[in-house]
Design a protein around this motif. Sequence first.
Motif, mmCIF file in Angstrom:
data_model
loop_
_atom_site.group_PDB
_atom_site.id
_atom_site.type_symbol
_atom_site.label_atom_id
_atom_site.label_comp_id
_atom_site.label_asym_id
_atom_site.label_seq_id
_atom_site.Cartn_x
_atom_site.Cartn_y
_atom_site.Cartn_z
ATOM 1 N N ARG A 1 91.444 22.438 29.303
ATOM 2 C CA ARG A 1 92.220 21.409 30.002
ATOM 3 C C ARG A 1 93.562 21.160 29.314
ATOM 4 O O ARG A 1 94.603 21.035 29.976
ATOM 5 C CB ARG A 1 91.403 20.110 30.058
ATOM 6 N N ALA A 2 93.553 21.108 27.979
ATOM 7 C CA ALA A 2 94.801 20.871 27.249
ATOM 8 C C ALA A 2 95.741 22.066 27.353
ATOM 9 O O ALA A 2 96.964 21.909 27.444
ATOM 10 C CB ALA A 2 94.503 20.562 25.785
ATOM 11 N N GLY A 3 95.190 23.276 27.339
ATOM 12 C CA GLY A 3 96.025 24.471 27.470
ATOM 13 C C GLY A 3 96.734 24.518 28.815
ATOM 14 O O GLY A 3 97.920 24.854 28.900
ATOM 15 N N LEU A 43 100.380 15.790 20.946
ATOM 16 C CA LEU A 43 99.236 16.519 21.512
ATOM 17 C C LEU A 43 98.050 15.580 21.725
ATOM 18 O O LEU A 43 97.310 15.709 22.711
ATOM 19 C CB LEU A 43 98.847 17.683 20.603
ATOM 20 N N GLN A 44 97.851 14.639 20.814
ATOM 21 C CA GLN A 44 96.780 13.656 20.993
ATOM 22 C C GLN A 44 97.054 12.776 22.209
ATOM 23 O O GLN A 44 96.136 12.457 22.976
ATOM 24 C CB GLN A 44 96.650 12.807 19.728
ATOM 25 N N LEU A 45 98.318 12.415 22.396
ATOM 26 C CA LEU A 45 98.687 11.623 23.565
ATOM 27 C C LEU A 45 98.434 12.404 24.848
ATOM 28 O O LEU A 45 97.943 11.844 25.839
ATOM 29 C CB LEU A 45 100.163 11.228 23.478
ATOM 30 N N LEU A 46 98.715 13.700 24.825
ATOM 31 C CA LEU A 46 98.467 14.534 25.997
ATOM 32 C C LEU A 46 96.988 14.522 26.350
ATOM 33 O O LEU A 46 96.612 14.350 27.520
ATOM 34 C CB LEU A 46 98.939 15.965 25.727
ATOM 35 N N ASN A 47 96.130 14.667 25.345
ATOM 36 C CA ASN A 47 94.691 14.659 25.601
ATOM 37 C C ASN A 47 94.208 13.292 26.073
ATOM 38 O O ASN A 47 93.338 13.208 26.956
ATOM 39 C CB ASN A 47 93.942 15.085 24.335
ATOM 40 N N GLN A 48 94.759 12.228 25.517
ATOM 41 C CA GLN A 48 94.381 10.893 25.972
ATOM 42 C C GLN A 48 94.775 10.673 27.428
ATOM 43 O O GLN A 48 94.022 10.073 28.207
ATOM 44 C CB GLN A 48 95.034 9.843 25.075
ATOM 45 N N THR A 49 95.943 11.163 27.785
ATOM 46 C CA THR A 49 96.401 11.048 29.170
ATOM 47 C C THR A 49 95.492 11.824 30.109
ATOM 48 O O THR A 49 95.131 11.342 31.198
ATOM 49 C CB THR A 49 97.848 11.559 29.298
ATOM 50 N N LEU A 50 95.093 13.010 29.685
ATOM 51 C CA LEU A 50 94.197 13.822 30.514
ATOM 52 C C LEU A 50 92.840 13.149 30.665
ATOM 53 O O LEU A 50 92.246 13.158 31.747
ATOM 54 C CB LEU A 50 94.029 15.211 29.889
ATOM 55 N N SER A 96 92.195 9.913 30.452
ATOM 56 C CA SER A 96 92.347 8.734 31.309
ATOM 57 C C SER A 96 92.374 9.133 32.775
ATOM 58 O O SER A 96 91.762 8.480 33.631
ATOM 59 C CB SER A 96 93.628 7.982 30.943
ATOM 60 N N ALA A 97 93.073 10.240 33.066
ATOM 61 C CA ALA A 97 93.135 10.709 34.443
ATOM 62 C C ALA A 97 91.768 11.166 34.923
ATOM 63 O O ALA A 97 91.392 10.958 36.077
ATOM 64 C CB ALA A 97 94.151 11.847 34.553
ATOM 65 N N ALA A 98 90.998 11.789 34.019
ATOM 66 C CA ALA A 98 89.661 12.249 34.404
ATOM 67 C C ALA A 98 88.710 11.079 34.638
ATOM 68 O O ALA A 98 87.790 11.176 35.468
ATOM 69 C CB ALA A 98 89.101 13.168 33.319
ATOM 70 N N ASP A 156 88.895 9.516 41.797
ATOM 71 C CA ASP A 156 89.833 10.375 42.512
ATOM 72 C C ASP A 156 89.909 9.925 43.959
ATOM 73 O O ASP A 156 89.073 10.282 44.783
ATOM 74 C CB ASP A 156 89.388 11.839 42.414
ATOM 75 N N THR A 157 90.927 9.132 44.271
ATOM 76 C CA THR A 157 91.097 8.646 45.650
ATOM 77 C C THR A 157 91.850 9.614 46.520
ATOM 78 O O THR A 157 91.994 9.396 47.724
ATOM 79 C CB THR A 157 91.852 7.306 45.636
ATOM 80 N N THR A 158 92.310 10.708 45.907
ATOM 81 C CA THR A 158 93.070 11.702 46.695
ATOM 82 C C THR A 158 92.222 12.902 47.061
ATOM 83 O O THR A 158 92.739 13.870 47.605
ATOM 84 C CB THR A 158 94.295 12.185 45.901
#
Length: 309
Positions: free
Chosen positions: A138-140, A276-283, A285-287, A291-293
């Motif tokens: 997911r991060a890649g 990079l840690q922020l990127l993973n936290q964002t991912l 949170s999104a997960a 998923d309303t879309t």
Amino acid sequence: MNDRTHGTSLGEFLSTRRAQLKPTDVGLPDYGDRRRVPGLRREELAQLAGVSVAYYIRLEQGLSLNASPQVLDALATALRLDDAERRHLHTLSGDVRQSRRRLPAERVTAAVRQLVDSFGDSPVVVLGRRSDILMWNRAGHALFAGHVAPDSPDQAATRPNTARLVFLDAHTRDLYVDWPRKARDVVGKLRQAVGEYPNDPHLASLIGELTMHSPEFATLWAEQRVRAWDMAEYRMRHPMIGELDVLQHSLSVPRQQGLRVVVTTAAPGSAAQAALQLLNQTLQSAADRPDTTRPAAGTRARTVPPLHS
């Protein structure tokens, strides 16, 4: 690949690299004479390598195959080749029968998936011998190509290719602060792949496509430079987390010819590691969000058009 084509590849590599050297680069006097061709003359390189001029000319013309390792090492030294380029020279002069071997199908095994999982939150991609992306975590995906459908590596028809991304995709071009250096590295690794897999028609098609659609690729390809798969440091400019300095480590996969696991890391305690840690936290949170879309049953989600022809 027939014997003639095999020899021609070696000859093109030798003549191109010879043209990139001046007499003063190799300790020869420069008398200021006008040369009909750039770089060293054939007889000058032959002298430096300790071989006859006639034999060297046959090598450049593709008429002499399977040169001895001693001759190849002497030529590599005379041409000032680095370790990766020296290995490439030996590969180009290798056994033609070996170059005709059937290439195995590329696949990501359970062992490779387990290896990718072991790197945790570090961005990871798995590349094939043509630099196709066979898998990413997911991060890649988020770090390198978040604008591409996350499941695109799952099928050969939609599989992204890192060379296509670097040269033909505007998002990836913006991703690297020093894009020209990244571009040279990508071309050098493709040049190495062509030497190792001369009979791969998909690789030949990729080279042709990039040459037709990217003048920058065509220029770099003509230089015959080779890059090793090892470790490289880049400054990235990511649309979500800003600029960060990273190391990309390339690891060969045992028993999987041509497959490489590329892991991205940052220095401990650095701003890049925090990014990079922020990127993973964002991912994450999104997960975790509902998923309303999600499309209704029986419909298909819209994805970015594939970058693989």
